[in-house]
Design an enzyme around this catalytic site. Structure first.
Site, short mmCIF file in Angstrom:
data_model
loop_
_atom_site.label_atom_id
_atom_site.label_comp_id
_atom_site.label_asym_id
_atom_site.label_seq_id
_atom_site.Cartn_x
_atom_site.Cartn_y
_atom_site.Cartn_z
N GLU A 1 0.86 -1.18 0.00
CA GLU A 1 0.00 0.00 0.00
C GLU A 1 0.90 1.23 0.00
O GLU A 1 1.91 1.23 0.71
CB GLU A 1 -0.89 0.02 1.23
N GLY B 1 2.93 2.46 10.86
CA GLY B 1 2.70 1.65 12.05
C GLY B 1 2.58 0.17 11.75
O GLY B 1 3.24 -0.66 12.36
N ALA B 2 1.71 -0.16 10.79
CA ALA B 2 1.47 -1.56 10.46
C ALA B 2 0.63 -1.63 9.20
O ALA B 2 0.12 -0.62 8.74
CB ALA B 2 0.74 -2.26 11.61
N GLU C 1 -2.32 -4.08 6.97
CA GLU C 1 -3.38 -5.08 7.12
C GLU C 1 -3.43 -6.15 6.03
O GLU C 1 -4.49 -6.73 5.80
CB GLU C 1 -4.73 -4.34 7.14
N ASN C 2 -2.33 -6.46 5.35
CA ASN C 2 -2.33 -7.48 4.30
C ASN C 2 -3.17 -8.70 4.70
O ASN C 2 -3.07 -9.17 5.82
CB ASN C 2 -0.91 -7.95 4.03
N HIS D 1 -6.58 -2.20 15.14
CA HIS D 1 -6.79 -1.48 13.88
C HIS D 1 -6.58 -2.41 12.67
O HIS D 1 -7.44 -2.50 11.79
CB HIS D 1 -5.84 -0.28 13.82
N GLU D 2 -5.45 -3.08 12.64
CA GLU D 2 -5.15 -3.93 11.48
C GLU D 2 -6.12 -5.11 11.41
O GLU D 2 -6.56 -5.49 10.34
CB GLU D 2 -3.70 -4.42 11.52
N HIS E 1 -9.41 -4.03 9.96
CA HIS E 1 -9.35 -3.84 8.51
C HIS E 1 -9.79 -5.09 7.74
O HIS E 1 -10.15 -5.00 6.57
CB HIS E 1 -7.91 -3.52 8.07
N GLU F 1 -9.95 3.88 6.18
CA GLU F 1 -9.13 4.35 7.30
C GLU F 1 -9.93 5.11 8.37
O GLU F 1 -9.77 4.87 9.57
CB GLU F 1 -7.96 5.20 6.80
#
Ligand code: TRP
Ligand code: ZN
Length: 881
Positions: free
Chosen positions: A130, A270-271, A273-274, A306-307, A310, A329
């Site tokens: 991303e 931060g991270a 979400e794959n 959060h991830e 997603h 987001e």
């Protein structure tokens, strides 16, 4: 051809067209080597029925790729039928409606410092796709509305890379010649390529499982660098809590049999979400009591959440195009905020979230990068992962949640999933789902998606009418114009309020036929009156409770009124906000006096209000937040222009005054809270620590041997990083003989813990006033400060920009140092560099001298040869306002 740097290409939302081609299946083979990686890609391509341009050429994105082979349906493509340029591969003369395109490219992850596409972090391979990183891996339709089923085969040395991971389920593995092996992955869920991930490494693994509401077992796996297993347990617990929370709150279950998280030390954000394989910055996975602060623990929990969230809001339903980024987001930030609020203190979480809006988002919205949560254009998409899209986006979702209520919002979410699962959609689709499910028209509310800038709400009139027993409130709204939007339409602004008696009692009154103690009134016009009836006594109005809309509120309240709300308002946000306004007022009074070479007498009523707060029965974590004066970043939103150096002095004077006047009280509460922290566990202890450390910080504002000793004792005896770091920061800031001592000592203790070294760097950059420049210049050359590592760069350079005395030194040395770093870093990592340089976006707020100094640095940066798109978009927008 090459004037791209001069005329950057602007992408517009209005230009969206569906893709002429789709990719049903994507088969990838990665051969990972030390000096190159070979990617072989087979794409099942078909013409898109939705697009009338099916006969058109096929243009695939691709950057930094060396094309080795290209064939269609097994036949090599003739030279005249394809062409490459630095950003794409174009094919003509295509055979019919469907075909298989095979390409093979060579790439160089081992040289990739962008941390985008396939790259190396330490000894492992990992990816970040991303927003548009996949085009650095292979030729592809790199856009979020092209969904494909991925199969991925990874081949690598067996000893160096025993673990080979990708999205979905592993379906096959085997041995190969030359000590190599392979693993093949299949992800059954069609996804856009920005959700693709690959990891290869020799890692430690923490395993657990989760049983979903419908009884399916999901394997949970967290992969980290060798030796870090004992720092993964909090992340694992947070993951399980996230999974349970999403089932209970939104009825959403996880959908694959495995959920993997890999922590990497080099990461731009931060991270990520794959699908089925999240890649995380180590900062948001690793945490134990010795190395992570209480805030770090909360950070891990919220980013893990959060991830995970997603998976539904982002992955199962994704974005049609990148202008819709807030669709996933804003909504996912809202969801992680709610998750954290449910698990910890809701009030404290709300206050912290509002602080982000007021200190960072308001600034962005009033500067050169101002954009609506759904932007209309961009040059570099990476520059639009902003507090506006994320945090204001979450506020916009929150307002709809407020307007529709918990149940209405849930119905809307359910319908959204029912309608759009498996699709790539728009913000408009989301709003439509909420509307249909609730039978409600949100036409005017859409202005929050299309208009930028921070709306201002003014209380024009508020008064109680004894004869009619009614209370009249008149509000008006306006929004400052921005470059792209010379005219603004009024917003639908939900205003939460309560009428209180002068005793503090919340009154039950009538509004539009309903009797209640709390209302959400809807401000929709430029000026509007609200009438409350059945009001028997004079009232105090608690307004914009919970910060029910991301606006600036202008209202004339006396100091006595503010003290009243501080003492009596049952809404934690409003109570906190009243205190902040009181502090705000005193700081600006002091500022105005200092500008004239004068000084003010700080009213004793102010000191009393703080004292009252200090000893109140409230949650210690709340008290700690309420004791802190508004940050410089927040204060900057109050005025058009200011001398930020003087503002800092004013702020420090108020702190010093409180420190002197309430010395004994701070000491008492400090000791009480230390005791409470030692005699309790978990969040109760954390909360006590936060207040103890807030008190200690006030005590250190007037340095003497006794308080230095107190801080040093805390530093020496600390049983956790929260207490250790708090004392360390204060000692660094104290400019005393202990400064050098603790700096050396802290390094010795923690030199093998990367994330703790980041803290060591940050504290030295952020604190200690002007002398920080000297330190950061030296630290920049320190062996620990690896310039390709964003955590290190942010820890040192990013933290330095928060050091008001040093960064804003009126001699310009701080600005120059930042510009030097930006020029140096732009070649290495444009994405992270663009974020760092964004502090200059505030330049118009400062005095003439500083404006001139910053402009000169912006010019220097613009003059750099081959400046990246990322940095040039930010800097040229800042320079040209
Ligand atoms: N989607 C990620 C998130 O919100 C953000 C992200 C991670 C990202 N890495 C990135 C965005 C790199 C742009 C570039 O959690
Ligand atoms: Zn996100």
């Amino acid at each position: 051809m090459k004037n791209q740097e001069i005329t950057p290409i602007v992408k517009y939302r209005k230009d969206y067209l569906p893709s002429a081609y789709l990719i049903e299946k994507t088969n990838l083979v990665f051969e990972l080597n030390h000096n190159e990686t070979i990617v072989t890609t087979e794409l099942n391509i078909s013409a898109n029925d939705l697009s009338d341009s099916s006969k058109a050429e096929l243009k695939l994105n691709g950057e930094d790729l060396e094309l080795l082979e290209i064939s269609i349906n097994g036949e090599p493509v003739a030279e005249q039928d394809y062409a490459t340029d630095p950003e794409s591969l174009t094919l003509n003369n295509l055979p019919g409606k469907g075909f298989i395109l095979k390409t093979q490219v060579r790439i160089h992850p081992e040289k990739n410092t962008l941390l985008e596409g396939l790259y190396r972090s330490g000894k492992m391979f990992c990816t970040q796709c991303e927003a548009q990183g996949f085009r650095h891996i292979t030729y592809y339709l790199d856009r979020p509305d092209v969904l494909s089923v991925f199969s991925t085969r990874i081949i690598a040395d067996k000893k160096e890379y025993p673990q080979l991971l990708s999205n979905g389920n592993s379906v096959e593995r085997g041995e190969l010649e030359n000590n190599r092996h392979f693993v093949e992955w299949h992800d059954p869920f069609p996804k856009p390529c920005y959700l693709f991930a690959l990891v290869a490494g020799d890692l430690d693994l923490l395993e657990d499982k989760f049983i979903t509401a419908s009884g399916r077992e999901v394997a949970l796996e967290i992969y980290v660098d060798k030796g870090k297993l004992n720092q993964c347990h909090h992340a694992m617990e947070s993951l399980k809590k996230s999974m349970l929370w999403d089932e209970q709150t939104f009825g959403l279950e996880y959908d694959l049999d495995i959920y993997m998280i890999v922590a990497v030390g080099d990461f731009n954000m931060g991270a990520m979400e794959n699908k089925g394989l999240n890649v995380f910055n180590t900062k948001y996975v690793l945490a134990d009591v010795a190395t992570a602060t209480d805030d770090d623990f909360l950070g891990v929990e919220s980013v893990i959440g959060h991830e995970y969230f997603h998976n539904w809001t982002g992955n199962r339903i994704t974005c049609r195009d990148w202008f819709q980024l807030s669709l996933k987001e804003g909504l996912t930030v809202f969801r992680d905020q709610e998750f954290s609020s449910d698990l910890n203190s809701r009030s404290v979480k709300r206050i912290k979230d509002v602080q982000v809006i007021r200190s960072a988002q308001f600034a962005e919205d009033s500067g050169p990068m101002s954009h609506p949560i759904r932007p209309d254009s961009y040059i570099e998409m990476n520059n639009f992962y902003t507090v506006t899209v994320y945090n204001k986006g979450a506020e916009v979702i929150r307002m709809m949640h407020t307007l529709l209520g918990v149940d209405g919002f849930r119905k809307g979410m359910d319908l959204y999933f029912e309608r759009h699962d498996g699709q790539a959609v728009t913000c408009e689709d989301y709003i439509c789902a909420l509307e249909s499910a609730n039978n409600r028209d949100l036409k005017q509310f859409r202005n929050w998606y299309s208009q930028s800038g921070t709306p201002e709400v003014v209380v024009e009139e508020e008064h109680w009418d004894e004869s009619t027993k009614s209370f009249n409130l008149t509000l008006s709204q306006s929004c400052p114009v921005t470059k792209e939007q010379p005219e603004k339409q009024p917003f639908l602004i939900p205003v939460k309020l309560t009428l209180m008696a002068e005793t503090g009692e919340e009154l039950s009154v009538c509004y539009e036929g309903n009797k209640n103690t709390e209302f959400v009134v809807e401000l929709t016009q430029e000026k509007q009156q609200f009438v409350f009836t059945g009001v028997d006594c004079p009232v105090k109005l608690s307004l914009l409770r919970d910060f029910s809309a991301p606006v600036k509120l202008e209202r004339h309240l006396s100091d006595e009124d503010l003290t009243f709300f501080m003492a009596h308002d049952s809404n934690a946000f409003s109570c906190w906000d009243a205190g902040q306004q009181l502090m705000n007022r005193v700081i600006w009074q002091q500022y105005d006096a200092l500008v004239k070479g004068d000084s003010i007498e700080i009213p004793s009523s102010f000191v009393d209000a703080v004292k009252h707060l200090l000893f109140s029965e409230k949650d210690p974590a709340f008290i700690a937040l309420a004791l802190a004066l508004p940050s410089i970043g927040t204060l900057e939103a109050d005025r058009e222009q200011m001398d930020v150096g003087v503002l800092q002095q004013a702020r420090i004077r108020i702190r010093k005054h409180l420190s002197k006047q309430l010395n004994g009280q701070f000491k008492t509460v400090y000791e009480n809270m230390r005791m409470q922290a030692e005699n309790s566990e978990g969040s109760k202890a954390a909360v006590a620590r936060s207040l103890a450390n807030a008190c200690l910080s006030y005590l250190l504002d007037n340095v003497n041997d006794a308080v230095l000793e107190l801080a040093k004792a805390q530093y020496d005896n600390a049983q956790n990083m929260t207490d250790e770091l708090a004392a360390f920061a204060l000692l660094v800031d104290s400019k005393s003989h202990l400064q050098a001592e603790v700096i050396t000592d802290f390094y010795k203790r923690w030199k093998n813990e990367d994330l703790v070294i980041d803290k060591w760097l940050s504290m030295q950059a952020m604190f200690g006033g002007e002398s920080a420049l000297q330190r950061v210049s030296e630290l920049w050359e320190h062996t620990a400060v690896v310039h390709t590592n964003p955590n290190k760069v942010r820890a040192l350079v990013g933290a330095f920009t928060m050091n008001i005395e040093a960064f804003h030194n009126a001699d310009g040395s701080g600005y120059q140092w930042l510009a030097d770093r930006v020029i140096e870093m732009d070649n290495i990592n444009p994405q992270t560099t663009a974020r760092l340089v964004s502090v200059f976006n505030r330049w118009k707020k400062y005095d003439e001298n500083r404006q001139t100094l910053i402009k000169a640095q912006l010019k220097r940066i613009l003059d750099k040869k081959d400046l990246s798109k990322d940095v040039s978009e930010i800097v040229s927008k800042a320079y040209n306002i």
